[in-house]
Design a protein around this motif. Sequence first.
Motif, PDB file in Angstrom:
ATOM      1  N   LYS A 166      -2.272  14.170   1.056  1.00  0.00           N
ATOM      2  CA  LYS A 166      -2.407  12.726   1.299  1.00  0.00           C
ATOM      3  C   LYS A 166      -1.450  12.270   2.390  1.00  0.00           C
ATOM      4  O   LYS A 166      -0.604  13.017   2.856  1.00  0.00           O
ATOM      5  CB  LYS A 166      -2.097  11.947   0.006  1.00  0.00           C
ATOM      6  N   GLY A 167      -1.608  11.019   2.794  1.00  0.00           N
ATOM      7  CA  GLY A 167      -0.681  10.392   3.751  1.00  0.00           C
ATOM      8  C   GLY A 167      -0.715  11.012   5.137  1.00  0.00           C
ATOM      9  O   GLY A 167      -1.767  11.422   5.629  1.00  0.00           O
ATOM     10  N   ASP A 168       0.468  11.100   5.776  1.00  0.00           N
ATOM     11  CA  ASP A 168       0.562  11.594   7.157  1.00  0.00           C
ATOM     12  C   ASP A 168       0.155  13.059   7.274  1.00  0.00           C
ATOM     13  O   ASP A 168      -0.373  13.479   8.302  1.00  0.00           O
ATOM     14  CB  ASP A 168       1.992  11.418   7.694  1.00  0.00           C
ATOM     15  N   LEU A 169       0.397  13.832   6.209  1.00  0.00           N
ATOM     16  CA  LEU A 169       0.009  15.248   6.223  1.00  0.00           C
ATOM     17  C   LEU A 169      -1.513  15.364   6.270  1.00  0.00           C
ATOM     18  O   LEU A 169      -2.062  16.162   7.047  1.00  0.00           O
ATOM     19  CB  LEU A 169       0.568  15.962   4.990  1.00  0.00           C
ATOM     20  N   GLU A 170      -2.187  14.563   5.476  1.00  0.00           N
ATOM     21  CA  GLU A 170      -3.660  14.541   5.486  1.00  0.00           C
ATOM     22  C   GLU A 170      -4.171  14.150   6.873  1.00  0.00           C
ATOM     23  O   GLU A 170      -5.030  14.827   7.448  1.00  0.00           O
ATOM     24  CB  GLU A 170      -4.183  13.536   4.441  1.00  0.00           C
ATOM     25  N   LYS A 171      -3.605  13.057   7.436  1.00  0.00           N
ATOM     26  CA  LYS A 171      -4.036  12.592   8.768  1.00  0.00           C
ATOM     27  C   LYS A 171      -3.841  13.675   9.820  1.00  0.00           C
ATOM     28  O   LYS A 171      -4.670  13.857  10.711  1.00  0.00           O
ATOM     29  CB  LYS A 171      -3.234  11.340   9.176  1.00  0.00           C
ATOM     30  N   SER A 172      -2.718  14.403   9.717  1.00  0.00           N
ATOM     31  CA  SER A 172      -2.409  15.458  10.698  1.00  0.00           C
ATOM     32  C   SER A 172      -3.412  16.610  10.626  1.00  0.00           C
ATOM     33  O   SER A 172      -3.924  17.066  11.654  1.00  0.00           O
ATOM     34  CB  SER A 172      -0.998  16.008  10.478  1.00  0.00           C
ATOM     35  N   PHE A 173      -3.683  17.100   9.414  1.00  0.00           N
ATOM     36  CA  PHE A 173      -4.644  18.202   9.263  1.00  0.00           C
ATOM     37  C   PHE A 173      -6.047  17.772   9.722  1.00  0.00           C
ATOM     38  O   PHE A 173      -6.758  18.538  10.388  1.00  0.00           O
ATOM     39  CB  PHE A 173      -4.694  18.689   7.811  1.00  0.00           C
ATOM     40  N   ILE A 174      -6.451  16.547   9.370  1.00  0.00           N
ATOM     41  CA  ILE A 174      -7.770  16.037   9.782  1.00  0.00           C
ATOM     42  C   ILE A 174      -7.839  15.949  11.306  1.00  0.00           C
ATOM     43  O   ILE A 174      -8.833  16.360  11.922  1.00  0.00           O
ATOM     44  CB  ILE A 174      -8.064  14.644   9.145  1.00  0.00           C
TER      45      ILE A 174
END
Length: 338
Positions: free
Chosen positions: A248-256
């Motif tokens: 979730k959060g910034d980690l999710e945005k980064s992987f996406i």
Amino acid sequence: MALVSQILSQLTLSYGGEKEPKCPTLLPVFDFNPEMDAARIETAIKTKGVDEQTIIDILTRRSYLQRTEIAFVYEKKVKKDLLSALKGALSGSLENLILGLMKSTPQFDASELKVSVKGLGTDEESLIEILCSRNSEELVEIKKVYKEMFKKDLDKDVAGDTSGDFAKLLLALVQGKRDEPTSVVDYEKIDNDARALYDAGVKRKGTDVTTWISIFCERSVPHLQKVFERYKRYSPYDIKDSIRKEVKGDLEKSFITLVECLENKHLYFASRLNDAMKGKSVKDKVVTRIMVSRCEIDLMKVRAEFRRNFGKSLHQTISEQTKGDYQRALLNLCGGDD
């Protein structure tokens, strides 16, 4: 001949070890006269109320090398730094765009990263966009330029301003250790990586983020494209849905963002531009960053993806969503309608 070789050198881009054709919207002008350009800019700055139109029409229609030459001639002639003169003459979104153009692409990226990590609060969105979308060669150059400009290490600044797995992912990208593409397709390695991503995420309770980071940040682009395809054989969800379920959060945005850039970088930038110009208030920082950083690299491809996916051209969207001198500058960088 010098200009022809300058144009040809601008039309190749190293991508993960292979040269791919550049598709810029901004090319060097053939009848270039730096003395005349510098004189016209000097007059435009001195004019009561400032002649923004002349400044825009010169600097958004010259290549970076030509803009550098204009700055050199201007300083010699006026005994004043062109950057300082432009800072004093312009303001707002237009000032940010023009000052951005006076930097090389790595200098511009480095400056945007510095702004993202300095002061109170971190601009995670900008960090994610830049670090997840640049290739290894670009990242190595950005690191070098960052050190020259700010006398600090980019990885130390990123580490000091982020935390946890998000920091680990960004730092792995900053290392620029992605494999170079080869002509050999290693089907066994593709299968192993696809299975490893599944085993480290959807298959187990909790996520082994370290395994995800190493595969996402170290494998070549063509290899990962095949891994994501193969992944569907193991997981009931595709890679993007798996990411959304696992982190979730910034980690999710980064992987996406990484997946989107690995699959189709030009569509990623087109989507960012479309999102930034939706609704009543334009996210001019995002628009400026993408237009300035891609206009001499691949903005023509971004334009094509924009038209294909959003039902209207980038040119038309800029015309509808922005106004005044800023609009004029953006349309010049856009380079035409589709």
